[in-house]
Scaffold this active site. Sequence first.
Site, PDB file in Angstrom:
ATOM      1  N   GLY A  14      80.200 -25.911  21.484  1.00 56.92           N
ATOM      2  CA  GLY A  14      81.360 -25.202  20.932  1.00 56.92           C
ATOM      3  C   GLY A  14      82.203 -26.123  20.064  1.00 56.92           C
ATOM      4  O   GLY A  14      82.373 -27.292  20.391  1.00 56.92           O
ATOM      5  N   ARG A  65      73.918 -24.307  18.865  1.00 60.38           N
ATOM      6  CA  ARG A  65      73.226 -24.551  20.131  1.00 60.38           C
ATOM      7  C   ARG A  65      71.737 -24.552  19.783  1.00 60.38           C
ATOM      8  O   ARG A  65      71.306 -23.816  18.909  1.00 60.38           O
ATOM      9  CB  ARG A  65      73.579 -23.467  21.144  1.00 60.38           C
ATOM     10  CG  ARG A  65      75.121 -23.305  21.216  1.00 60.38           C
ATOM     11  CD  ARG A  65      75.648 -22.876  22.536  1.00 60.38           C
ATOM     12  NE  ARG A  65      77.047 -22.477  22.388  1.00 60.38           N
ATOM     13  CZ  ARG A  65      78.090 -23.118  22.914  1.00 60.38           C
ATOM     14  NH1 ARG A  65      77.914 -24.203  23.627  1.00 60.38           N
ATOM     15  NH2 ARG A  65      79.317 -22.689  22.730  1.00 60.38           N
ATOM     16  N   ASP A  95      79.451 -31.212  27.873  1.00 51.97           N
ATOM     17  CA  ASP A  95      78.494 -31.776  28.836  1.00 51.97           C
ATOM     18  C   ASP A  95      77.044 -31.467  28.470  1.00 51.97           C
ATOM     19  O   ASP A  95      76.164 -32.320  28.675  1.00 51.97           O
ATOM     20  CB  ASP A  95      78.823 -31.337  30.275  1.00 51.97           C
ATOM     21  CG  ASP A  95      78.874 -29.831  30.434  1.00 51.97           C
ATOM     22  OD1 ASP A  95      78.855 -29.120  29.415  1.00 51.97           O
ATOM     23  OD2 ASP A  95      78.931 -29.373  31.583  1.00 51.97           O
ATOM     24  N   THR A 131      85.349 -30.781  23.531  1.00 49.91           N
ATOM     25  CA  THR A 131      85.268 -29.431  24.098  1.00 49.91           C
ATOM     26  C   THR A 131      86.672 -28.996  24.497  1.00 49.91           C
ATOM     27  O   THR A 131      87.411 -29.790  25.085  1.00 49.91           O
ATOM     28  CB  THR A 131      84.317 -29.356  25.313  1.00 49.91           C
ATOM     29  OG1 THR A 131      84.540 -28.109  25.985  1.00 49.91           O
ATOM     30  CG2 THR A 131      84.509 -30.496  26.301  1.00 49.91           C
ATOM     31  N   ASP A 153      87.449 -27.178  26.774  1.00 53.50           N
ATOM     32  CA  ASP A 153      87.517 -26.912  28.226  1.00 53.50           C
ATOM     33  C   ASP A 153      88.103 -28.061  29.036  1.00 53.50           C
ATOM     34  O   ASP A 153      88.515 -27.857  30.179  1.00 53.50           O
ATOM     35  CB  ASP A 153      86.118 -26.586  28.769  1.00 53.50           C
ATOM     36  CG  ASP A 153      85.579 -25.279  28.221  1.00 53.50           C
ATOM     37  OD1 ASP A 153      86.398 -24.455  27.772  1.00 53.50           O
ATOM     38  OD2 ASP A 153      84.347 -25.085  28.225  1.00 53.50           O
ATOM     39  N   ASP A 212      86.636 -30.395  30.668  1.00 55.59           N
ATOM     40  CA  ASP A 212      85.960 -30.340  31.973  1.00 55.59           C
ATOM     41  C   ASP A 212      84.877 -31.408  32.130  1.00 55.59           C
ATOM     42  O   ASP A 212      83.889 -31.193  32.834  1.00 55.59           O
ATOM     43  CB  ASP A 212      85.361 -28.938  32.188  1.00 55.59           C
ATOM     44  CG  ASP A 212      84.303 -28.595  31.148  1.00 55.59           C
ATOM     45  OD1 ASP A 212      84.202 -29.312  30.139  1.00 55.59           O
ATOM     46  OD2 ASP A 212      83.570 -27.612  31.360  1.00 55.59           O
ATOM     47  N   ARG A 261      84.784 -20.585  31.008  1.00 57.76           N
ATOM     48  CA  ARG A 261      83.839 -19.827  31.839  1.00 57.76           C
ATOM     49  C   ARG A 261      83.646 -20.480  33.217  1.00 57.76           C
ATOM     50  O   ARG A 261      83.545 -19.824  34.213  1.00 57.76           O
ATOM     51  CB  ARG A 261      82.478 -19.730  31.130  1.00 57.76           C
ATOM     52  CG  ARG A 261      82.015 -18.299  30.941  1.00 57.76           C
ATOM     53  CD  ARG A 261      80.634 -18.241  30.368  1.00 57.76           C
ATOM     54  NE  ARG A 261      80.525 -18.921  29.083  1.00 57.76           N
ATOM     55  CZ  ARG A 261      80.841 -18.361  27.924  1.00 57.76           C
ATOM     56  NH1 ARG A 261      81.298 -17.132  27.893  1.00 57.76           N
ATOM     57  NH2 ARG A 261      80.717 -19.034  26.801  1.00 57.76           N
TER      58      ARG A 261
HETATM   59  P1  ATP Z   1      80.831 -26.683  25.202  1.00 59.35           P
HETATM   60  O1  ATP Z   1      81.398 -27.320  26.458  1.00 59.35           O
HETATM   61  O2  ATP Z   1      81.852 -26.542  24.138  1.00 59.35           O
HETATM   62  O3  ATP Z   1      80.063 -25.431  25.485  1.00 59.35           O
HETATM   63  P2  ATP Z   1      78.407 -28.209  25.230  1.00 59.35           P
HETATM   64  O4  ATP Z   1      78.010 -29.453  24.580  1.00 59.35           O
HETATM   65  O5  ATP Z   1      78.458 -28.223  26.735  1.00 59.35           O
HETATM   66  O6  ATP Z   1      79.785 -27.760  24.597  1.00 59.35           O
HETATM   67  P3  ATP Z   1      76.058 -26.533  25.326  1.00 59.35           P
HETATM   68  O7  ATP Z   1      75.753 -25.255  24.629  1.00 59.35           O
HETATM   69  O8  ATP Z   1      76.008 -26.571  26.805  1.00 59.35           O
HETATM   70  O9  ATP Z   1      77.463 -27.004  24.756  1.00 59.35           O
HETATM   71  O10 ATP Z   1      75.047 -27.659  24.806  1.00 59.35           O
HETATM   72  C1  ATP Z   1      74.876 -27.902  23.423  1.00 59.35           C
HETATM   73  C2  ATP Z   1      73.444 -28.242  23.139  1.00 59.35           C
HETATM   74  O11 ATP Z   1      73.065 -29.406  23.890  1.00 59.35           O
HETATM   75  C3  ATP Z   1      72.432 -27.188  23.563  1.00 59.35           C
HETATM   76  O12 ATP Z   1      72.314 -26.139  22.623  1.00 59.35           O
HETATM   77  C4  ATP Z   1      71.162 -28.020  23.614  1.00 59.35           C
HETATM   78  O13 ATP Z   1      70.639 -28.230  22.330  1.00 59.35           O
HETATM   79  C5  ATP Z   1      71.675 -29.354  24.161  1.00 59.35           C
HETATM   80  N1  ATP Z   1      71.451 -29.400  25.617  1.00 59.35           N
HETATM   81  C6  ATP Z   1      72.178 -28.805  26.585  1.00 59.35           C
HETATM   82  N2  ATP Z   1      71.648 -29.019  27.797  1.00 59.35           N
HETATM   83  C7  ATP Z   1      70.544 -29.777  27.604  1.00 59.35           C
HETATM   84  C8  ATP Z   1      69.525 -30.313  28.464  1.00 59.35           C
HETATM   85  N3  ATP Z   1      69.566 -30.126  29.768  1.00 59.35           N
HETATM   86  N4  ATP Z   1      68.529 -31.012  27.886  1.00 59.35           N
HETATM   87  C9  ATP Z   1      68.493 -31.205  26.564  1.00 59.35           C
HETATM   88  N5  ATP Z   1      69.398 -30.722  25.700  1.00 59.35           N
HETATM   89  C10 ATP Z   1      70.416 -30.011  26.198  1.00 59.35           C
END
Ligand code: ATP
Length: 325
Positions: free
Chosen positions: A13, A74, A105, A128, A130, A132, A174
Amino acid sequence: MSVKRIGVLTSGGDAPGMNAAIRAVVRQADALGLETYGVYRGFQGLVDQDWRPLTSRNCSNILQRGGTILFTARCQAFLVPAVRAQVGRDLRDAGIEALVVIGGDGSFTGADLLGRETGIPVAGIPGTIDNDLPGTDRTLGFDTALNTAIEAIDRIRDTASAHERVFLVEVMGRQSGMLAVHTAIACGAEAVLFPEGEGESFEGLVAQLRSGWERGKRASIIVVAEGDKVGNAYAIGERLRKDHNLDLRVVVLGHIQRGGSPTALDRIHGSWWGAEAVRRLAAGESGFFLGLKAGELVVQPLSRLRDPRPAPPRTLSDLVPILAR
Ligand code: ATP
């Protein structure tokens, strides 16, 4: 091996302050005589080899802008080990010897895996709304999103008072009540519902509202985190309306919370972390992310992500009903 070219990407995000971090990465690299490549649309850009050189001049006039000039996405493909192995080979072929990942994360998990599996040095910058992530008191975007939510709720409070109504206001989060609880305190909400809330129930919420009415309150704001286990704002609103005949409105703040010019704090943290990430990568470090603890910049191993997700302080959430007297 000394690093000469680094890549930077934003993933997950979007969060206000990401541009401040990109700018700091590019300009600190420039100051150290390193080249920076911007990778577009997060990990998808790594898979597609969608990267281009970024210069200090490319980063003019972005510090104060929300969103991210590198776009974000994503990327499901990045969950596949063979895809990450190919990305490692492609990065080496392009001479990109280290990577800065700005995200939450999920993005940090992807970065950690890429670093450990391919040997490409990686650094994380918390981005992020959040707030978190374990290991840091703050993430980029949280302060801005909080201020945006408060400004919106201050306006809602005016109309709530004028009509003597109850408003349920849904904020993002969420899996995390950080934004909801901090918003509730800062806007003087009568109640807050959030995923980590203990003993939360629909009946408890009704009792809280009732005790307010008995004390002469005619307007109430209830802040609801989108992931709250009692139900989403529309479902709770419907039930309150039906069972208790309340004059009630529901507002979902939604993506308004993501946009807008970053606050001073988000600009400062983005700048600080961006520059530090580059300095440490240039010095040969890898597998870390930057954060803030007690006002100081801290460095954490990416393995810290396996620690429990931080919850909003109980001393803060417990204050909401007390301060709503
Ligand atoms: P936000 O907290 O704003 O949602 P985020 O970084 O947690 O941000 P995610 O959609 O969870 O957002 O993860 C972003 C991207 O990171 C995913 O689309 C994917 O490409 C990669 N990713 C997430 N989890 C994994 C994993 N377990 N292994 C490899 N790549 C991952």
